[in-house]
Design an enzyme around this catalytic site. Structure first.
Site, PDB file in Angstrom:
ATOM      1  N   CYS A   1       3.494   2.247  11.529  1.00 19.28           N
ATOM      2  CA  CYS A   1       4.412   2.900  10.800  1.00 19.28           C
ATOM      3  C   CYS A   1       4.585   4.428  11.252  1.00 19.28           C
ATOM      4  O   CYS A   1       5.149   5.226  10.466  1.00 19.28           O
ATOM      5  CB  CYS A   1       3.864   3.219   9.259  1.00 19.28           C
TER       6      CYS A   1
ATOM      7  N   THR B   1      10.062  -7.226 -12.775  1.00 20.61           N
ATOM      8  CA  THR B   1       9.409  -8.315 -12.978  1.00 20.61           C
ATOM      9  C   THR B   1       8.193  -8.787 -12.530  1.00 20.61           C
ATOM     10  O   THR B   1       8.078  -8.428 -11.070  1.00 20.61           O
ATOM     11  CB  THR B   1      10.445  -9.463 -12.950  1.00 20.61           C
TER      12      THR B   1
ATOM     13  N   ALA C   1       0.840  -1.260   0.088  1.00 13.60           N
ATOM     14  CA  ALA C   1       0.008  -0.054  -0.042  1.00 13.60           C
ATOM     15  C   ALA C   1       0.908   1.163   0.175  1.00 13.60           C
ATOM     16  O   ALA C   1       0.463   2.274  -0.659  1.00 13.60           O
ATOM     17  CB  ALA C   1      -0.970   0.123   1.214  1.00 13.60           C
ATOM     18  N   THR C   2       1.909   1.179   0.529  1.00  9.73           N
ATOM     19  CA  THR C   2       2.999   2.426   0.699  1.00  9.73           C
ATOM     20  C   THR C   2       3.300   2.786  -0.838  1.00  9.73           C
ATOM     21  O   THR C   2       3.359   3.994  -1.228  1.00  9.73           O
ATOM     22  CB  THR C   2       4.175   2.108   1.302  1.00  9.73           C
TER      23      THR C   2
ATOM     24  N   GLN D   1      -7.430  -0.281   4.774  1.00  4.86           N
ATOM     25  CA  GLN D   1      -8.172  -0.798   6.192  1.00  4.86           C
ATOM     26  C   GLN D   1      -9.601  -1.207   5.667  1.00  4.86           C
ATOM     27  O   GLN D   1     -10.326  -1.600   6.687  1.00  4.86           O
ATOM     28  CB  GLN D   1      -7.999   0.168   7.204  1.00  4.86           C
TER      29      GLN D   1
ATOM     30  N   HIS E   1      -1.966  -8.056   2.760  1.00  3.41           N
ATOM     31  CA  HIS E   1      -1.597  -8.305   4.147  1.00  3.41           C
ATOM     32  C   HIS E   1      -2.278  -8.034   5.392  1.00  3.41           C
ATOM     33  O   HIS E   1      -2.222  -8.207   6.406  1.00  3.41           O
ATOM     34  CB  HIS E   1       0.061  -8.011   4.450  1.00  3.41           C
TER      35      HIS E   1
END
Ligand code: PLP
Length: 370
Positions: free
Chosen positions: A320, A234, A69-70, A178, A198
């Site tokens: 984070c 890739t 997501a970052t 979220q 994740h």
């Protein structure tokens, strides 16, 4: 061990891991290779992109695979900023955003872009009146999360999209990290949407950016064409397969899991409200997966550490964010710095049991009263 930090990360589901393992064994070639092995991998990736696209009611070409997501947030924000400079340099976001949204915004502000932060209502929702006041003909981007990671507030995405329709050059980015596989999300009126598996029992190192086909954005990673011109490298066949598997599994169980977690959240709210040293920060209308509280007479970090000694794991803010700084989200809603300095986030899953919550409340009260 009681894990109550599911908003930071979820344990990978065995079905997802199996899908990853099978794909990694089966597709040995680079999907960009022209030979038959490469083409088989590419065809499988295209199948997964189609499934993901169907779920969100978009075209397969609108699915961009990233590392998380970052990266998706950075690509959306920097990509729109670079490609729309001729229309303006004004962007709007909120105090509820993850640092992977505010970070690129701040970096762009250093380069001469102008960033405004929209006010929040006491219920944690974006103040739409203030948003209308901030919007200008040179606004090129509004970025708002569907659900925020600290309080769990749900934002009125469709209403915001309706307002932005009148601004020809303004693109709308939604960080749905979220929200996906927890509550329903829609790409209607949205130009770009971020999520990462994740957060719903998928694997790290993978993410998605949905981007409307007509929208051109500058890539942030250069060097070679991949499955898309917007993201080189890739393609990670097995991670993409695992992402598709996690989305398929957990979006199907979304409603059942929501009801389970809602009951636990209610229990938690009731239990914690009895403690006079606790203030609940998450509005009642937040998603049940996240409960944010502030504590009095104890340092939140010490409470977190004392819980960890008993093998109970929660977080102080989002994983984070910087330690020992006030929670921007709690500060924005409560306007109380002291309260924002001392927050704890408890986040729940369908894997959480009633007994987990009972034990958590008992141990938490012991620590608070010690
Ligand atoms: N956006 C939100 C709302 C999040 O909660 C997170 C992770 O906590 C991220 C973005 C960043 O996700 P990733 O770890 O996949 O880069």
């Amino acid at each position: 061990m009681i894990y109550l930090d599911y908003a930071a990360d979820t344990p990978v589901a065995s079905e997802v891991l199996d899908a990853y393992y099978d794909a990694a064994k089966t597709y040995i070639a680079n999907p960009n290779a022209h030979h038959v092995l490469g083409q088989a991998a590419k065809a499988h990736i295209n199948e997964i992109a189609k499934e993901i696209a169907n779920y969100f009611n978009v075209a397969p070409e609108e699915v961009i695979f990233t590392s998380g997501a970052t990266e998706s947030n950075n690509l959306a924000i920097k990509g729109v900023a670079a490609s729309n400079r001729r229309y303006g340099k004004h962007m709007i976001t909120s105090y509820l955003e993850h640092s992977s949204v505010t970070g690129p915004m701040s970096a762009l502000a250093q380069e001469g872009y102008e960033v405004d932060y929209v006010d929040l209502l006491p219920n944690g929702q974006i103040d739409l009146k203030h948003l209308k006041e901030l919007l200008r003909p040179d606004t090129i981007l509004v970025s708002v999360c569907a659900v925020d990671s600290e309080l769990g507030t749900i934002q009125p995405i469709q209403e915001i999209a309706g307002i932005l329709k009148e601004y020809e050059h303004c693109k709308f980015h939604v960080d749905a990290t979220q929200a996906v596989a927890k509550i329903s999300v829609s790409m209607e009126g949205v130009d770009l949407m971020t999520f990462a598996p994740h957060k719903f029992y998928g694997l790290h190192g993978s993410g998605v950016l949905l981007k409307k086909q007509a929208l051109r954005i500058a890539p942030i990673i250069h060097g070679g064409v991949s499955t898309t011109i917007f993201r080189s490298g890739t393609p990670t066949t097995a991670l993409i397969v695992a992402t598709g598997e996690a989305l398929k599994l957990y979006s199907a169980k979304q409603e059942k899991h929501y009801e389970h977690v809602k009951a636990l959240n209610q229990m938690l709210r009731e239990g914690l409200s009895k403690n006079s040293k606790v203030r609940i920060n998450s509005p009642e209308t937040s998603v049940p997966f996240i409960l944010n509280i502030s504590v009095k007479d104890k340092k939140a970090l010490e409470v977190q550490e004392a819980l960890a000694e008993k093998e109970i794991y929660i977080s102080t803010k989002s994983a984070c964010s910087t330690l020992n700084t006030p929670s921007r989200s709690v500060m924005a809603i409560t306007k109380e710095r002291k309260r924002a300095m001392n927050t704890l986030r408890i986040s729940l899953s369908h894997l959480t049991t009633k007994e987990d919550i009972e034990t958590f409340i008992t141990v938490f009260n012991e620590i608070m009263n010690a």
